[in-house]
Design an enzyme around this catalytic site. Structure first.
Site, PDB file in Angstrom:
ATOM      1  N   SER A 194    -117.221  17.795   9.429  1.00 42.77           N
ATOM      2  CA  SER A 194    -116.085  17.224   8.717  1.00 42.77           C
ATOM      3  C   SER A 194    -116.665  16.296   7.648  1.00 42.77           C
ATOM      4  O   SER A 194    -117.561  15.504   7.926  1.00 42.77           O
ATOM      5  CB  SER A 194    -115.244  16.453   9.734  1.00 42.77           C
ATOM      6  OG  SER A 194    -114.167  15.820   9.112  1.00 42.77           O
ATOM      7  N   LYS A 202    -115.162  21.177   6.846  1.00 43.70           N
ATOM      8  CA  LYS A 202    -113.796  20.630   6.801  1.00 43.70           C
ATOM      9  C   LYS A 202    -113.793  19.467   5.825  1.00 43.70           C
ATOM     10  O   LYS A 202    -114.570  18.521   5.974  1.00 43.70           O
ATOM     11  CB  LYS A 202    -113.384  20.177   8.196  1.00 43.70           C
ATOM     12  CG  LYS A 202    -112.115  19.331   8.236  1.00 43.70           C
ATOM     13  CD  LYS A 202    -111.563  19.269   9.644  1.00 43.70           C
ATOM     14  CE  LYS A 202    -111.345  17.853  10.116  1.00 43.70           C
ATOM     15  NZ  LYS A 202    -110.846  17.809  11.509  1.00 43.70           N
ATOM     16  N   LYS A 222    -111.837  16.358   4.052  1.00 43.93           N
ATOM     17  CA  LYS A 222    -110.694  15.436   4.132  1.00 43.93           C
ATOM     18  C   LYS A 222    -110.036  15.376   2.760  1.00 43.93           C
ATOM     19  O   LYS A 222    -110.741  15.266   1.743  1.00 43.93           O
ATOM     20  CB  LYS A 222    -111.179  14.038   4.536  1.00 43.93           C
ATOM     21  CG  LYS A 222    -111.725  13.966   5.949  1.00 43.93           C
ATOM     22  CD  LYS A 222    -110.605  14.048   6.969  1.00 43.93           C
ATOM     23  CE  LYS A 222    -111.145  13.846   8.377  1.00 43.93           C
ATOM     24  NZ  LYS A 222    -110.090  13.893   9.397  1.00 43.93           N
ATOM     25  N   ASP A 258    -108.257  18.757   5.798  1.00 42.07           N
ATOM     26  CA  ASP A 258    -107.533  17.923   6.772  1.00 42.07           C
ATOM     27  C   ASP A 258    -106.932  16.733   6.030  1.00 42.07           C
ATOM     28  O   ASP A 258    -107.656  15.943   5.420  1.00 42.07           O
ATOM     29  CB  ASP A 258    -108.516  17.435   7.853  1.00 42.07           C
ATOM     30  CG  ASP A 258    -107.841  16.630   8.958  1.00 42.07           C
ATOM     31  OD1 ASP A 258    -106.598  16.422   8.894  1.00 42.07           O
ATOM     32  OD2 ASP A 258    -108.545  16.197   9.899  1.00 42.07           O
ATOM     33  N   GLU A 279    -105.099  21.224   7.902  1.00 49.06           N
ATOM     34  CA  GLU A 279    -104.856  20.442   9.116  1.00 49.06           C
ATOM     35  C   GLU A 279    -103.951  19.249   8.805  1.00 49.06           C
ATOM     36  O   GLU A 279    -104.188  18.514   7.853  1.00 49.06           O
ATOM     37  CB  GLU A 279    -106.218  19.980   9.669  1.00 49.06           C
ATOM     38  CG  GLU A 279    -106.146  19.222  10.979  1.00 49.06           C
ATOM     39  CD  GLU A 279    -107.548  18.960  11.563  1.00 49.06           C
ATOM     40  OE1 GLU A 279    -108.472  19.765  11.335  1.00 49.06           O
ATOM     41  OE2 GLU A 279    -107.701  17.926  12.247  1.00 49.06           O
ATOM     42  N   ASP A 329    -103.032  18.489  14.509  1.00 48.01           N
ATOM     43  CA  ASP A 329    -103.972  17.614  15.225  1.00 48.01           C
ATOM     44  C   ASP A 329    -103.169  16.459  15.843  1.00 48.01           C
ATOM     45  O   ASP A 329    -102.794  16.507  17.026  1.00 48.01           O
ATOM     46  CB  ASP A 329    -105.044  17.136  14.215  1.00 48.01           C
ATOM     47  CG  ASP A 329    -105.968  16.046  14.736  1.00 48.01           C
ATOM     48  OD1 ASP A 329    -105.761  15.543  15.841  1.00 48.01           O
ATOM     49  OD2 ASP A 329    -106.919  15.673  14.016  1.00 48.01           O
ATOM     50  N   LYS A 377    -108.260  18.136  20.926  1.00 46.05           N
ATOM     51  CA  LYS A 377    -109.192  17.062  21.270  1.00 46.05           C
ATOM     52  C   LYS A 377    -108.851  16.666  22.697  1.00 46.05           C
ATOM     53  O   LYS A 377    -107.710  16.265  22.965  1.00 46.05           O
ATOM     54  CB  LYS A 377    -109.013  15.859  20.334  1.00 46.05           C
ATOM     55  CG  LYS A 377    -109.361  16.159  18.879  1.00 46.05           C
ATOM     56  CD  LYS A 377    -109.219  14.936  17.996  1.00 46.05           C
ATOM     57  CE  LYS A 377    -109.465  15.299  16.538  1.00 46.05           C
ATOM     58  NZ  LYS A 377    -109.198  14.175  15.619  1.00 46.05           N
ATOM     59  N   GLY A 404    -112.962  16.524  16.963  1.00 48.81           N
ATOM     60  CA  GLY A 404    -113.842  15.424  17.367  1.00 48.81           C
ATOM     61  C   GLY A 404    -113.287  14.063  16.992  1.00 48.81           C
ATOM     62  O   GLY A 404    -112.325  13.955  16.222  1.00 48.81           O
TER      63      GLY A 404
END
Ligand code: OSB
Ligand code: MG
Length: 369
Positions: free
Chosen positions: A136, A162, A164, A189, A214, A239, A263, A291
């Site tokens: 990420s 991934k 952000k 995400d 996400e 998430d 998670k 995570g």
């Protein structure tokens, strides 16, 4: 099993570099390591993962400590637990607070496996010995630095990136990455940074061949996510919304997403996570393991769980050195060619380094009989 002691290390590890998301910037990760000891001296280990600020979800490390000390430990020590599946039932009278519950529930699973001299994965379905993993990447407004960072992780072998994103930082960085890496497995995400008014804007993401988007909308929204999933081709992944199997059922029946970031701590532990994995398999929702900047303890747990063959999509389970100079294990978790070996010792399969714990943490005892 009898619980004779519960000890704790309150630890802070500096991150190698600050990690920025749509909601904030992290420079150091605080977490607790809980040690649950039985009548034979076996020790189960759990990690308490929430952040210090209630900006990802509402739980914080401080609220979780109160719930653990005042509510969960009294329930645990007064019960006669035969199997770790009983723990989530025992904790039902405490509402919410999944991460607090998970820290103890996962420690009891580890303890149970160690009492039986078995690896945790023996209690799971169809496991493998090594698993593909991804990274990420935090918000990085300098796009050259961003693509350099991604080059580094791709060269190291990571199998999925991934990114952000947040309003004002989405199309441009994605475009920059796709120009340099047209074919990598890429997802984004948003950590709840958008609203339903952004649907026309978000539809533009459909042109970048993203594996998924996400958590674009609020952590408790199912309806707007369902609306977006109707209008966009790219899969939506939830998430923050997913705290239980019930949330997965709701998301599935409303069509709020096609993928679940699972998670273990966010759903209260291994028992609920198992139910969610089964549900996703049955309904053909893509489930993968997320995570929380875990230390080696949480990372080892995630590896055990993600060893199940249903987790084909690379999770947010990087090597210890991705975030930290030094982990709290005797041996750090290493990634080779995009894969991490699932530790095969008893329980979660790894050992704590007391030296490193004492260097970065403070020890105390929460219960002794
Ligand atoms: O939204 O998945 C998230 C980290 C902290 C809090 C929330 C998230 C993340 C990550 C990175 O994306 C997870 C990791 O690498 O441990
Ligand atoms: Mg997320």
């Amino acid at each position: 099993m009898e619980i004779h002691r519960i000890d704790r290390y309150r630890v802070r590890l500096p991150l190698k570099s600050p990690f920025e998301t749509s909601y904030g910037r992290l420079t150091e990760k605080a977490f607790d390591i809980l040690l649950v000891t039985d009548e034979l001296g076996n020790q189960g280990i759990g990690e308490l993962v929430p952040f210090e600020q209630p900006d990802y979800i509402e739980e914080t490390i401080d609220t979780a400590r109160i719930i653990i000390e005042k509510h969960l430990i009294p329930l645990l020590i007064n019960a006669d637990i035969q199997h770790p599946k009983e723990v989530s039932v025992l904790f039902e009278e405490v509402k919410g607070n999944q991460m607090a519950k998970s820290s103890l529930e996962t420690a009891i699973w580890d303890l149970y496996a160690k009492r039986s001299n078995k690896s945790l994965k023996t209690y799971l379905n169809d496991t493998r010995t090594q698993i593909p993993v991804g990274v990420s990447i935090g918000i990085q407004t300098d796009l050259t630095k961003l693509t350099d960072q991604i080059t580094k992780y791709i060269d190291l072998g990571y199998k999925r990136i991934k990114l952000k994103i947040r309003p004002g930082y989405d199309l441009k960085p994605i475009e920059a990455i796709r120009q340099k890496f047209p074919d990598i497995l890429l997802m984004v995400d948003a950590n709840s940074a958008y609203t339903i008014k952004d649907i026309p804007h978000l539809k533009q993401l459909d042109t970048y061949n993203l594996a998924m988007i996400e958590q674009p909308f609020a952590a408790n929204d199912f309806l707007d996510h369902a609306q977006l999933q109707k209008e966009i081709k790219t899969d939506i992944c939830l998430d923050e919304n997913i705290r239980s199997l019930k949330d997965c059922e709701l998301a599935y029946s409303l069509g709020s997403c096609r993928s679940i970031n699972l998670k273990i701590p966010r759903v209260g532990g291994i028992t609920e996570a198992m139910k969610i994995a089964d549900f996703c398999k049955e309904k053909e929702l893509l489930v993968w393991l997320g995570g929380m900047f875990e230390s080696g303890i949480g990372r080892a747990l995630n590896l055990q769980f993600a060893s199940q063959k249903i987790f084909t999509f690379p999770g947010d389970i990087s090597a210890s050195e991705r975030y930290y100079y030094e982990d709290i294990l005797t041996e750090p978790i290493e990634m080779k060619q995009g894969e991490i070996r699932v530790p095969d010792g008893v329980g979660i399969g790894v050992c704590l380094s007391r030296d490193s714990l004492l260097k970065h943490g403070v020890y105390d005892t929460l219960f002794t009989n």
